[in-house]
Design an enzyme around this catalytic site. Structure first.
Site, PDB file in Angstrom:
ATOM      1  N   GLU A 361      -0.838   1.489   7.551  1.00 36.64           N
ATOM      2  CA  GLU A 361      -1.924   0.478   7.157  1.00 36.64           C
ATOM      3  C   GLU A 361      -1.380  -0.349   7.496  1.00 36.64           C
ATOM      4  O   GLU A 361      -2.101  -1.344   7.222  1.00 36.64           O
ATOM      5  CB  GLU A 361      -1.353   0.785   5.858  1.00 36.64           C
ATOM      6  CG  GLU A 361      -1.697   1.220   4.051  1.00 36.64           C
ATOM      7  CD  GLU A 361      -0.497   2.129   4.838  1.00 36.64           C
ATOM      8  OE1 GLU A 361       0.496   2.720   5.535  1.00 36.64           O
ATOM      9  OE2 GLU A 361      -0.773   3.890   3.648  1.00 36.64           O
ATOM     10  N   HIS A 410      -4.200   1.924  -8.014  1.00 37.33           N
ATOM     11  CA  HIS A 410      -3.035   2.255  -8.524  1.00 37.33           C
ATOM     12  C   HIS A 410      -2.219   1.160  -9.286  1.00 37.33           C
ATOM     13  O   HIS A 410      -0.617   1.788  -8.284  1.00 37.33           O
ATOM     14  CB  HIS A 410      -2.573   3.411  -7.591  1.00 37.33           C
ATOM     15  CG  HIS A 410      -3.707   4.911  -7.643  1.00 37.33           C
ATOM     16  ND1 HIS A 410      -5.100   4.783  -7.113  1.00 37.33           N
ATOM     17  CD2 HIS A 410      -2.907   6.414  -8.113  1.00 37.33           C
ATOM     18  CE1 HIS A 410      -5.463   5.655  -7.418  1.00 37.33           C
ATOM     19  NE2 HIS A 410      -4.197   6.820  -7.761  1.00 37.33           N
TER      20      HIS A 410
END
Ligand SMILES: Cc1ncc(C[n+]2csc(CCOP(=O)(O)OP(=O)(O)O)c2C)c(N)n1
Ligand SMILES: [Mg+2]
Length: 613
Positions: A361, A410
Site C-alpha cells: 500500500e 469496507h
C-alpha cells in the site's frame, strides 16, 4: 551522446559542494556532508547526461530527477542554480521563511515534482512517473537518488519489486552508498554487494561504482542506460563529506553545518578545482507531443432507479469507468483488492490505464502520487483500513499538494463478519488531518457517481469512503453533489432534532425518523456527504430550525470522525452536538448485529433521540 568533459564535471562537482557548504553555513543548519557524497553523481547527471530544458523545468518530456534523500536539498538547489534556472545568489536564502529553497524540497519549486525528506518514498513516485511516461509515449527517464541508510525502508523494496515486474527500463535508482546514516554506520557499511544482490533479486540490472567520485566511471555507466529491458540500479561507493579533508568519511557530521571558520577552510580546499557550469550545454529533450491534460467538459449520464440496492463500492467501479471514458487523464491502481473495491471494472475497460500494485500500500500511494505529478488523475483504491499503512505517503502527498484520489472501501463495523482487522474505523480522522484534503462519504450510487466526477475535476487530495453493504438509491440522477455541500434528505416543520449522518448510517437515520414519527417526534435528516470541507451552512440552517439540537451518527470511532467535524464547525454557533459512533472494540458478526451493538442502527438512533428531545 555529447562529448563529456571529465575535468569540467569534476570542477562542477566541487562548485556544487561549495554552494552546499556556503548555503548551509549561512542557514546555520542543513546537511552539507550528505550533499558532498553525491556531488559527482549530481554533476554528471545534470551537466551532460540528463536531457532537460533548464529554463522550463516543467516541460513534459524533461528527464525527471527525484531527490529521495531529500535532506541533500542544498545540492539539488545548487544544481538548478548552476543550470541557470535562478541566480546562485538565491542559494544564500536557503531555509529562510521568504524563500522556496526549503530545508527539504517541496513542489513550491518548479523543478520539484513531489516533496521528499521522509525517507523511502521517492522510488515509488519514480515508478509512477516511469509508468506515466510509458502510457504517454514519452521518452524521458526518471532518476531517483537515494541514500544507503534510506534503503532500509520497506517502501523502497515495494517500489523496487514493482519496477522489476514492470521492466521499467526508463527508471534509474542511484544509491549514494556513503557508508553512514544519521547516528551511526548503516547495517552494511560499504559492502555494496549486499545491495547489488537485493536489487538483482527484484529484477533490476545493477551497476556498481567502486569509486562513486570518479566521473569517468559514472559517465560510462550512465551511457548504458536503456540498453536493457530492466530498471537500472547504480550503486555508488562514496564518502560522506567527500572532497573536504576534515569531513570525509567522518562520523558525527550528519546534519551539521560548518561554522564560518570551518566553511572557509573547506572552501579553500575545494576552490582551486571548482568550476562554474555557466555555458555548459545541457542536452535537450525530444520534442514529443504533450499528453492531454485538460479536464473534460462533461461526463456521460447515469441512470439509476430510486430504491435500487447498490453498494457504494460497486457504484465506485461504475463511476471510475464512466468518468474514465470522458477523462483520458484518469488512471487507476489498486493493491490486489480490485474485485472488492470494484476498481476491477475500470481495469477491464482500460487495462492499459490500470496498474496492479499488489499488496504494497505504501507503494500504491507513491505510484499514484507519481502519476499525479505527471498530469494524470490517479485513483488508488484498497480497503480503507489499509490506507492507514501508507499514512506517511499520504501526509507527504499533502505537502506535495499532490493531485491524488484515494478510495477506501469496507469501512466501519458494517462490513460484518470479517471482523475488526478489516474495518476502517479511523480513516475519517486520518484523512481529515491531511493538509488540503477533501473527504467524501457517499450513501448511495448516485452520490458516489457524482462525487467521483467531483474528485476528477478537483485538483488536490481527495478521499472517497465507500461501504460494503448494499444501500438503496435515494437521489435522482440529476442531483448534484458539490464538494463542501450537504443534503437535507428529510425535513418537516416542527422537527425536534437534526440528525447528521453519512453512508450506511444515513439510511439508518431515515429509518429511525420513521420510527420516531409514529410517536410524534419529527427529525430532520442531513446527508453530510462532504465531511471536509463540511457542508456547514446546510447543517447549521437545519440545526437552527430544530432548536440547535444535533445528533451525529457514524460508522467510525468517535475520535476525529463526522461527529467531531460537525462539533468543531458548529459549536461556536451555539449548536449542541451529540454523537453516536463506534464506542468500543468491534468483533465479527452480522452487519445489522454490529450496527445494533454500537447503537448506530435505526433503533439505537431512535432511542438516543428520545433521550435528547
Ligand atoms: C522516514 C525517515 N526516518 C528518519 C529520518 C531522519 N533522517 C534524516 S537523514 C537520515 C540518515 C539518512 O542516511 P542516508 O540515507 O545514508 O543518507 P546520507 O545522508 O548518508 O546520504 C535520517 C535517519 C527521515 N528523514 N525520514
Ligand atoms: Mg548514507
Amino acid at each position: 551522446m555529447i562529448e563529456t568533459n571529465t575535468e569540467l564535471l569534476k570542477g562542477i562537482a566541487n562548485q556544487l559542494r561549495i554552494h552546499s557548504i556556503t548555503s548551509t553555513t549561512a542557514a546555520g543548519s542543513g546537511h552539507p556532508t550528505s550533499c558532498c557524497s553525491a556531488a559527482e553523481l549530481v554533476s554528471a547527471l545534470f551537466f551532460g547526461h540528463m536531457r532537460y530544458d533548464a529554463k522550463n523545468p516543467r516541460y513534459h518530456n524533461n528527464d525527471r530527477f527525484l531527490l529521495s534523500k531529500g535532506h541533500a536539498a542544498p545540492i539539488l538547489y545548487a544544481a538548478w542554480a548552476e543550470a541557470g534556472l535562478f541566480p546562485a545568489s538565491e542559494l544564500a536564502k536557503l531555509r529562510t521563511i521568504g524563500s522556496d529553497l526549503e530545508g527539504h524540497p517541496t513542489p513550491r519549486l518548479p523543478f520539484v515534482d513531489v516533496a521528499t525528506g521522509s525517507l523511502g518514498q521517492g522510488l515509488s513516485v519514480g515508478v509512477g512517473m516511469a509508468l506515466s511516461a510509458r502510457l504517454d509515449k514519452l521518452n524521458f527517464n526518471t532518476y531517483v537518488l537515494l541514500g544507503d541508510g534510506e534503503i532500509a525502508e520497506g517502501a523502497v523494496w515495494e517500489a523496487a519489486s514493482l519496477a522489476g515486474i514492470k521492466k521499467l527500463n526508463n527508471l534509474i535508482a542511484i544509491v549514494d552508498v556513503n557508508r553512514l546514516g544519521q547516528s551511526q554506520e548503516t547495517a552494511f557499511g560499504h559492502d555494496i554487494n549486499v545491495y547489488r544482490d537485493r536489487f538483482k533479486a527484484f529484477g533490476w540490472r545493477v551497476e556498481t561504482l567502486d569509486d562513486g567520485h570518479d566521473i569517468e566511471e559514472i559517465v560510462e555507466v550512465l551511457g548504458g542506460i536503456g540498453l536493457d529491458d530492466k530498471p537500472l540500479a547504480i550503486l555508488a561507493k562514496t564518502y560522506k563529506g567527500a572532497g573536504v579533508s576534515f569531513l570525509q568519511d567522518r562520523e558525527g557530521w550528519h546534519g551539521k553545518p560548518l561554522n564560518a571558520e570551518e566553511a572557509a577552510r573547506a572552501i579553500a580546499e575545494l576552490q582551486p578545482s571548482a568550476q562554474s557550469a555557466a555555458g555548459v550545454a545541457i542536452p535537450a529533450p525530444d520534442a514529443l507531443p504533450a499528453p492531454h491534460t485538460a479536464a473534460p467538459a462533461s461526463f456521460p449520464a447515469i441512470s439509476y432507479k430510486a430504491g435500487d440496492l447498490i453498494a457504494t463500492r460497486e457504484a465506485y467501479g461504475a463511476a471510475i469507468s464512466r468518468v474514465g471514458e470522458a477523462d483520458g487523464r484518469v488512471v487507476a491502481m489498486d493493491g490486489d483488492t480490485k474485485n472488492s473495491t470494484f476498481a476491477e471494472k475500470f481495469f477491464k475497460k482500460f487495462p492499459e490505464r490500470f496498474t496492479e500494485c499488489f499488496i504494497a500500500e505504501q507503494n500504491l500511494v507513491g505510484v499514484a502520487t507519481g502519476f499525479g505529478a505527471r498530469g494524470k488523475v490517479p485513483f488508488a483504491s484498497t480497503f480503507a483500513c489499509f490506507l492507514a499503512r501508507a499514512f506517511d505517503q499520504i501526509r507527504v502527498a499533502g505537502i506535495s499538494q499532490a493531485n491524488l484520489k484515494l478510495v477506501g472501501s469496507h469501512v466501519g463495523v458494517s462490513i460484518g463478519e470479517d471482523g475488526p482487522s478489516q474495518m476502517a474505523l479511523e480513516d475519517l480522522a486520518m484523512m481529515r488531518a491531511v493538509a488540503g484534503s477533501v473527504v467524501l462519504y457517499p450513501s448511495d450510487a448516485v452520490s458516489t457517481e457524482k462525487l467521483v466526477e467531483q474528485m476528477a475535476l478537483h485538483k488536490g487530495i481527495c478521499f472517497l469512503r465507500t461501504s460494503r453493504p448494499k444501500t438503496p438509491v435515494i437521489y435522482g440522477n440529476d442531483e448534484q453533489f458539490p464538494i463542501g455541500g450537504a443534503k437535507v434528505v428529510k425535513q418537516n416543520a416542527g422537527d425536534k432534532i437534526t440528525i447528521v449522518a453519512a453512508g450506511v448510517t444515513l439510511h439508518e437515520a431515515v429509518k429511525a425518523s420513521n420510527i420516531l414519527a409514529s410517536s410524534g417526534i419529527g427529525a430532520t435528516i442531513v446527508d453530510a456527504y462532504s465531511i471536509k470541507p463540511l457542508g456547514k451552512d446546510v447543517i447549521k440552517a437545519a440545526a437552527q430550525k430544530t432548536n440547535n439540537l444535533v445528533l451525529t451518527v457514524e460508522d467510525h470511532y468517535a475520535e476525529g470522525g463526522l461527529g467531531d467535524a460537525v462539533a468543531g464547525e458548529l459549536s461556536s454557533d451555539g449548536v449542541k452536538v451529540h454523537k453516536l459512533a463506534v464506542n468500543g472494540l468491534p468483533r465479527s458478526g452480522k452487519a445489522e448485529e454490529l450496527l445494533a451493538k454500537f447503537g448506530i442502527d435505526a433503533l439505537g438512533i431512535a432511542e438516543k433521540v428520545r433521550s435528547l428531545v
